[in-house]
Design a protein around this motif. Structure first.
Motif, PDB file in Angstrom:
ATOM      1  N   VAL A   1       0.840  -1.201   0.000  1.00  0.00           N
ATOM      2  CA  VAL A   1       0.000   0.000   0.000  1.00  0.00           C
ATOM      3  C   VAL A   1       0.874   1.250   0.000  1.00  0.00           C
ATOM      4  N   SER A   2       1.908   1.248   0.816  1.00  0.00           N
ATOM      5  CA  SER A   2       2.807   2.391   0.902  1.00  0.00           C
ATOM      6  C   SER A   2       3.493   2.657  -0.434  1.00  0.00           C
ATOM      7  N   LYS A   3       4.000   1.616  -1.065  1.00  0.00           N
ATOM      8  CA  LYS A   3       4.685   1.776  -2.347  1.00  0.00           C
ATOM      9  C   LYS A   3       3.714   2.215  -3.444  1.00  0.00           C
ATOM     10  N   THR A   4       2.508   1.690  -3.411  1.00  0.00           N
ATOM     11  CA  THR A   4       1.505   2.050  -4.415  1.00  0.00           C
ATOM     12  C   THR A   4       1.126   3.518  -4.317  1.00  0.00           C
ATOM     13  N   ASN A   5       1.094   4.036  -3.101  1.00  0.00           N
ATOM     14  CA  ASN A   5       0.684   5.429  -2.886  1.00  0.00           C
ATOM     15  C   ASN A   5       1.837   6.417  -2.910  1.00  0.00           C
ATOM     16  N   ASP A   6       3.054   5.935  -3.079  1.00  0.00           N
ATOM     17  CA  ASP A   6       4.229   6.800  -3.098  1.00  0.00           C
ATOM     18  C   ASP A   6       4.518   7.220  -4.546  1.00  0.00           C
ATOM     19  N   PRO A   7       4.303   8.496  -4.895  1.00  0.00           N
ATOM     20  CA  PRO A   7       4.543   8.935  -6.267  1.00  0.00           C
ATOM     21  C   PRO A   7       6.011   8.802  -6.690  1.00  0.00           C
ATOM     22  N   GLY A   8       6.908   8.712  -5.739  1.00  0.00           N
ATOM     23  CA  GLY A   8       8.324   8.560  -6.054  1.00  0.00           C
ATOM     24  C   GLY A   8       8.757   7.116  -6.230  1.00  0.00           C
TER      25      GLY A   8
ATOM     26  N   ASN B   1       7.980   3.741  -8.337  1.00  0.00           N
ATOM     27  CA  ASN B   1       7.236   3.205  -9.479  1.00  0.00           C
ATOM     28  C   ASN B   1       7.268   1.671  -9.541  1.00  0.00           C
ATOM     29  N   SER B   2       7.628   1.017  -8.434  1.00  0.00           N
ATOM     30  CA  SER B   2       7.668  -0.442  -8.452  1.00  0.00           C
ATOM     31  C   SER B   2       6.267  -1.043  -8.499  1.00  0.00           C
ATOM     32  N   PHE B   3       5.276  -0.323  -7.998  1.00  0.00           N
ATOM     33  CA  PHE B   3       3.878  -0.760  -8.054  1.00  0.00           C
ATOM     34  C   PHE B   3       3.027   0.438  -8.429  1.00  0.00           C
ATOM     35  N   ASP B   4       2.018   0.205  -9.264  1.00  0.00           N
ATOM     36  CA  ASP B   4       1.051   1.262  -9.518  1.00  0.00           C
ATOM     37  C   ASP B   4      -0.330   0.624  -9.481  1.00  0.00           C
ATOM     38  N   ILE B   5      -1.273   1.351  -8.923  1.00  0.00           N
ATOM     39  CA  ILE B   5      -2.598   0.813  -8.631  1.00  0.00           C
ATOM     40  C   ILE B   5      -3.288   0.305  -9.897  1.00  0.00           C
ATOM     41  N   GLN B   6      -3.178   1.031 -10.989  1.00  0.00           N
ATOM     42  CA  GLN B   6      -3.826   0.592 -12.232  1.00  0.00           C
ATOM     43  C   GLN B   6      -3.214  -0.720 -12.702  1.00  0.00           C
ATOM     44  N   GLY B   7      -1.896  -0.823 -12.663  1.00  0.00           N
ATOM     45  CA  GLY B   7      -1.221  -2.055 -13.069  1.00  0.00           C
ATOM     46  C   GLY B   7      -1.584  -3.231 -12.191  1.00  0.00           C
ATOM     47  N   ILE B   8      -1.694  -2.992 -10.890  1.00  0.00           N
ATOM     48  CA  ILE B   8      -2.073  -4.067  -9.970  1.00  0.00           C
ATOM     49  C   ILE B   8      -3.458  -4.589 -10.317  1.00  0.00           C
ATOM     50  N   PHE B   9      -4.419  -3.685 -10.486  1.00  0.00           N
ATOM     51  CA  PHE B   9      -5.779  -4.121 -10.774  1.00  0.00           C
ATOM     52  C   PHE B   9      -5.901  -4.725 -12.168  1.00  0.00           C
ATOM     53  N   ASN B  10      -5.152  -4.218 -13.128  1.00  0.00           N
ATOM     54  CA  ASN B  10      -5.165  -4.847 -14.457  1.00  0.00           C
ATOM     55  C   ASN B  10      -4.674  -6.276 -14.371  1.00  0.00           C
ATOM     56  N   GLN B  11      -3.612  -6.485 -13.611  1.00  0.00           N
ATOM     57  CA  GLN B  11      -3.058  -7.826 -13.441  1.00  0.00           C
ATOM     58  C   GLN B  11      -4.045  -8.730 -12.706  1.00  0.00           C
TER      59      GLN B  11
END
Length: 188
Positions: free
Chosen positions: A110-117, A119-129
């Motif tokens: 959650v922390s990495k997904t919400n951190d704009p700095g 890019n190891s995880f992004d919410i759109q990519g997670i949900f697409n996967q």
């Protein structure tokens, strides 16, 4: 996403797996990989069984990824079953690993997904996967914003459920390509 999630499990695996005398050292990587796969599969199951709101609340910071969170409980249950079935751990050992690891991994995710700095995880990519690509065309970040602002209760019944999400996308008009996309997102 799965490789990044497994790496995240590896980063958090210290006491739960690597320094755990119950887990033979030669099986550490297998247990780490199975745990990451189980978390990803569990998230997919939660979303496909109508738990999108709960997952969005988790990623939006409205729900803490603690042992009391229903998503965390579900994912922990998946990890426990996987560890018991695949590696022969007893219930107590599997509970210890999952209880120590799953909330920490989800907190970091959650922390990495919400951190704009980061890019190891992004919410759109997670949900697409997790949706097998069925969430393409659905603005997950926008949904997340609506959840965190409490704006998804479109039918005014006090909860946010599939009817609210469908109403949001149909605009009360009963359908369209985006609505069909959202319906497909919720089914397997």
């Amino acid at each position: 996403m799965l490789d990044n999630l497994i790496n995240l499990v590896r980063e958090q695996a210290g006491d739960a797996i690597i320094n755990n005398p119950t887990v033979p050292n030669e099986r550490n990587e297998e247990v780490i990989s199975a745990t990451g796969q189980s978390i990803a599969g569990g998230l997919q199951d939660v979303i496909s069984s109508g738990g999108l709101k709960d997952v969005l609340k988790l990623f939006g910071g409205q729900e803490a990824p603690s042992g009391n969170n229903p998503v965390v409980q579900n994912l922990s249950g998946n990890v426990i079953q996987q560890l018991m079935n695949k590696f022969g751990f007893d219930q107590q050992a599997a509970n210890g690993i999952a209880g120590n690891l799953v909330p920490n991994v989800l907190q970091k995710l959650v922390s990495k997904t919400n951190d704009p700095g980061d890019n190891s995880f992004d919410i759109q990519g997670i949900f697409n996967q997790l949706s097998g690509g069925r969430s393409e065309g659905v603005n997950i970040q926008g949904l997340l914003g609506k959840v965190t602002q409490g704006g998804l209760d479109k039918d005014g019944d006090g909860d946010t459920d599939l009817q609210d999400v469908m109403a949001m996308f149909s605009g009360g008009q009963g359908g369209g390509n985006l609505l069909d996309s959202v319906k497909g997102f919720f089914s397997r």
